[in-house]
Design a protein around this motif. Structure first.
Motif, short mmCIF file in Angstrom:
data_model
loop_
_atom_site.label_atom_id
_atom_site.label_comp_id
_atom_site.label_asym_id
_atom_site.label_seq_id
_atom_site.Cartn_x
_atom_site.Cartn_y
_atom_site.Cartn_z
N THR A 1 -62.23 49.05 62.32
CA THR A 1 -63.62 48.72 62.64
C THR A 1 -63.99 47.39 62.00
OG1 THR A 1 -64.55 49.82 60.69
CG2 THR A 1 -64.20 51.18 62.65
N GLY A 2 -65.11 46.84 62.43
CA GLY A 2 -65.58 45.58 61.87
C GLY A 2 -66.07 45.71 60.44
N ALA A 3 -66.41 46.93 60.04
CA ALA A 3 -66.84 47.18 58.66
C ALA A 3 -65.93 48.24 58.05
CB ALA A 3 -68.30 47.63 58.62
N PRO A 4 -64.70 47.87 57.69
CA PRO A 4 -63.73 48.85 57.21
C PRO A 4 -64.12 49.41 55.85
CG PRO A 4 -62.88 46.62 56.94
CD PRO A 4 -64.15 46.50 57.72
N LEU B 1 -62.96 39.13 58.32
CA LEU B 1 -61.68 38.50 58.04
C LEU B 1 -61.86 37.13 57.39
CD1 LEU B 1 -59.44 39.31 61.16
CD2 LEU B 1 -59.37 40.34 58.89
N ASN B 2 -62.89 36.41 57.82
CA ASN B 2 -63.08 35.05 57.30
C ASN B 2 -63.63 35.01 55.88
OD1 ASN B 2 -62.06 33.45 59.33
ND2 ASN B 2 -64.01 33.28 60.43
N GLU B 3 -64.22 36.10 55.41
CA GLU B 3 -64.87 36.06 54.10
C GLU B 3 -63.88 35.80 52.96
OE1 GLU B 3 -64.96 40.92 53.29
OE2 GLU B 3 -66.81 39.83 53.72
N SER B 4 -62.61 36.15 53.16
CA SER B 4 -61.61 35.91 52.11
C SER B 4 -60.56 34.89 52.55
CB SER B 4 -60.92 37.23 51.75
OG SER B 4 -60.31 37.81 52.89
N ARG B 5 -60.82 34.19 53.65
CA ARG B 5 -59.82 33.30 54.22
C ARG B 5 -59.38 32.21 53.25
NH1 ARG B 5 -60.66 29.56 59.67
NH2 ARG B 5 -58.65 28.49 59.54
N GLN B 6 -60.33 31.53 52.64
CA GLN B 6 -59.98 30.41 51.75
C GLN B 6 -59.24 30.90 50.51
OE1 GLN B 6 -63.85 28.57 51.24
NE2 GLN B 6 -63.35 26.99 52.77
N ALA C 1 -59.20 34.31 62.40
CA ALA C 1 -60.03 35.44 62.83
C ALA C 1 -60.57 35.29 64.25
CB ALA C 1 -61.19 35.63 61.85
N GLY C 2 -60.86 34.05 64.63
CA GLY C 2 -61.41 33.79 65.95
C GLY C 2 -61.06 32.39 66.41
N VAL C 3 -61.36 32.10 67.66
CA VAL C 3 -61.07 30.78 68.23
C VAL C 3 -62.15 29.78 67.82
CG1 VAL C 3 -60.79 29.46 70.37
CG2 VAL C 3 -59.85 31.78 70.19
N ASN C 4 -61.72 28.65 67.26
CA ASN C 4 -62.65 27.57 66.95
C ASN C 4 -62.48 26.50 68.03
OD1 ASN C 4 -64.24 25.55 65.93
ND2 ASN C 4 -63.11 25.28 64.01
N SER C 5 -63.28 26.63 69.08
CA SER C 5 -63.10 25.76 70.24
C SER C 5 -63.37 24.29 69.93
CB SER C 5 -64.02 26.21 71.38
OG SER C 5 -65.37 26.27 70.95
N GLU C 6 -64.12 24.01 68.84
CA GLU C 6 -64.41 22.62 68.49
C GLU C 6 -63.24 21.94 67.78
OE1 GLU C 6 -67.98 22.63 66.22
OE2 GLU C 6 -69.24 23.37 67.87
N ASP C 7 -62.41 22.71 67.13
CA ASP C 7 -61.26 22.15 66.41
C ASP C 7 -60.11 23.14 66.46
OD1 ASP C 7 -59.52 20.75 64.85
OD2 ASP C 7 -60.62 21.01 62.97
N LEU C 8 -59.19 22.92 67.40
CA LEU C 8 -58.06 23.82 67.57
C LEU C 8 -56.91 23.51 66.62
CD1 LEU C 8 -57.92 23.99 71.48
CD2 LEU C 8 -58.95 25.66 69.91
N SER C 9 -57.03 22.42 65.86
CA SER C 9 -55.93 22.02 64.99
C SER C 9 -55.62 23.08 63.92
CB SER C 9 -56.23 20.68 64.33
OG SER C 9 -57.40 20.77 63.52
N ASP C 10 -56.65 23.85 63.52
CA ASP C 10 -56.44 24.89 62.50
C ASP C 10 -55.53 26.00 63.01
OD1 ASP C 10 -57.98 23.58 60.70
OD2 ASP C 10 -59.77 24.82 60.97
N GLN C 11 -55.33 26.05 64.32
CA GLN C 11 -54.52 27.12 64.90
C GLN C 11 -53.07 26.70 65.14
OE1 GLN C 11 -58.36 28.47 67.46
NE2 GLN C 11 -56.47 29.51 68.03
#
Length: 447
Positions: free
Chosen positions: A52-55, A90-95, A106-116
């Protein structure tokens, strides 16, 4: 370069009334052993890390502890968001996790795909600190990290489009996304090849339903907008494509290098029909064009005994005796085949299981094969059937035994007929006449 492909962990899932914490804990421990035993350089989790989104807190703890232990083995982890996952969670602990050799997309960043576009470094090279070497020397693979795609990530809605037009546009948009990420990955691979003389593999990921796959009961159908399935022809020519979302492991489009790893533990009883596994993918040091990787399927042990029993009550009683004396409790799905209604069926089954190391999580009656099924009306469409026809066909799938049940059957038919008549009367023109309304159409023409 050795890769482990897994997906659909669903940490935090409750299976009917049961927690899966112990199973997930044992699976993650087993996975760490495989990483060490097979000298794995990278692990890819292709979506649905959480259920779930809130595990629950224990699920987050399992996730974080696994990352810490995996980092100790000097192995890269790539985590993709799935349709069950929350992008923000998922993004809250990414850094923070980036410091532990973990990439979270966690999701698609359509403005900057380089991170993928990610560069995976070989374990044997990262263990030595040779600052004089070129950074490209350490790269053993490039990952086009694509998570679950939401419609707003790739497409702007347009008014006036038909359903088919929207479906086609969305499929094309997702295909463009893959190729927009694959293109810089190829350019990066060419630079590495020029500087080092070696050709590294490109690995793509995805969390979606590919056309033609076989699903299980536990899979929640996901529709990316109006797209119910993605054509495998839209994938780029990556050396391996690691997919998630479908819980049954399988090959896509007869291509051994496009795979669903499946879920590591059974998330529904019908998943007991196929083994659970993770996929080990091994690439040569120099990945030449057209050279396929070596693929090995590592079967995941069954940490919680589960079984499906089918038959009449006498047969069920006989099958239950096989569990007598077992050390670990088995979770059961029992499907009873009987011509009788058996109003006391739960009590009878409970009596049969008394004293046995089993727990019945699912109890259902088998459909009588003599009943008329809607599936037998394959040539019929709803447009050809009246509401009464549909209702009668549905009732034909039920058995009403005894005077009380038969009386209830007649009441249901009468009430349904009255409801239909009331609705038809409310929507019919006043006085039953076909008066034209403001747009010049009569009631018959509109219908």
């Amino acid at each position: 370069m050795n890769l482990l492909h897994t997906s659909d962990w669903h940490l935090g899932q409750n299976f009917y009334t049961q927690s899966r914490k112990a199973e997930h804990q044992q699976f993650l421990g087993w996975l760490l052993v495989q990483v060490q035993a097979h000298a794995i350089d990278a692990v890819i989790v292709a979506g649905d890390v959480f259920d779930t989104g809130a595990p629950p807190s224990y699920a987050r703890e399992l996730y974080n502890r696994f990352i810490v232990e995996l980092n100790k083995l000097n192995c890269t982890l790539v985590v993709l968001g799935g349709n069950h996952d929350s992008v923000s969670t998922l993004n809250e602990s990414r850094q923070l996790l980036a410091c532990l050799n973990t990439y979270v997309i966690a999701g698609v960043n359509s403005e900057d795909l380089s991170d993928q576009v990610l560069e995976v470094r070989a374990k044997k090279n990262t263990e030595r600190a040779d600052e004089a070497s070129e950074p490209e020397e350490d790269v053993c693979a490039i990952v086009c990290a694509i998570p679950f795609v939401r419609p707003r990530d790739v497409l702007m809605s347009s008014a006036g489009e038909s359903g088919d037009q929207k479906r086609i546009a969305l499929g094309e948009a997702i295909s463009r996304l893959y190729h927009d990420i694959y293109q810089p990955a190829m350019e990066r691979r060419d630079v590495i090849e020029q500087r080092t003389g070696k050709r590294v593999p490109i690995i793509a990921t995805g969390h979606l339903t590919a056309l033609g796959v076989k699903q299980t009961e536990s899979v929640r159908d996901i529709y990316i907008g109006t797209l119910d399935g993605f054509d495998a022809g839209g994938f780029p020519p990556a050396d391996y494509i690691a997919l998630g979302h479908i819980h049954r492991p399988q090959v896509v489009a007869k291509n051994e290098c496009i795979r669903y790893s499946g879920s590591p533990i059974p998330l529904s009883f019908d998943e007991l029909k196929s083994p659970k596994q993770v996929v080990k993918v091994s690439f040569a040091n120099d990945c030449a064009d057209g050279e396929s990787p070596k693929i090995e399927l590592l079967e995941v042990p069954r940490f919680q005994p589960m079984a499906v029993l089918k038959g009449d009550l006498a047969s069920i009683e006989e099958q239950l005796q096989a569990f007598d004396g077992e050390a670990q409790t088995t979770w059961l799905s029992i499907e009873v085949q009987s011509q009788e209604f058996l109003a006391d069926l739960p009590q009878r089954v409970q009596a049969l299981t008394e004293g046995l190391p089993v727990e019945v999580l699912q109890l259902k009656r088998a459909r009588d094969h003599r009943r008329t099924s809607l599936s037998q009306q394959q040539q019929e469409t709803l447009a050809e059937l009246t509401p009464q026809d549909v209702f009668e066909q549905r009732l034909s799938q039920l058995v009403f035994e005894g005077d009380d049940e038969k009386a209830r059957f007649e009441r249901m038919r009468t009430q349904f007929r009255q409801i239909v008549e009331e609705i038809e009367h409310e929507h019919s023109p006043a006085g039953g006449e076909n008066h034209a309304d403001s747009d010049g159409q009569t009631g018959e023409q509109k219908a």
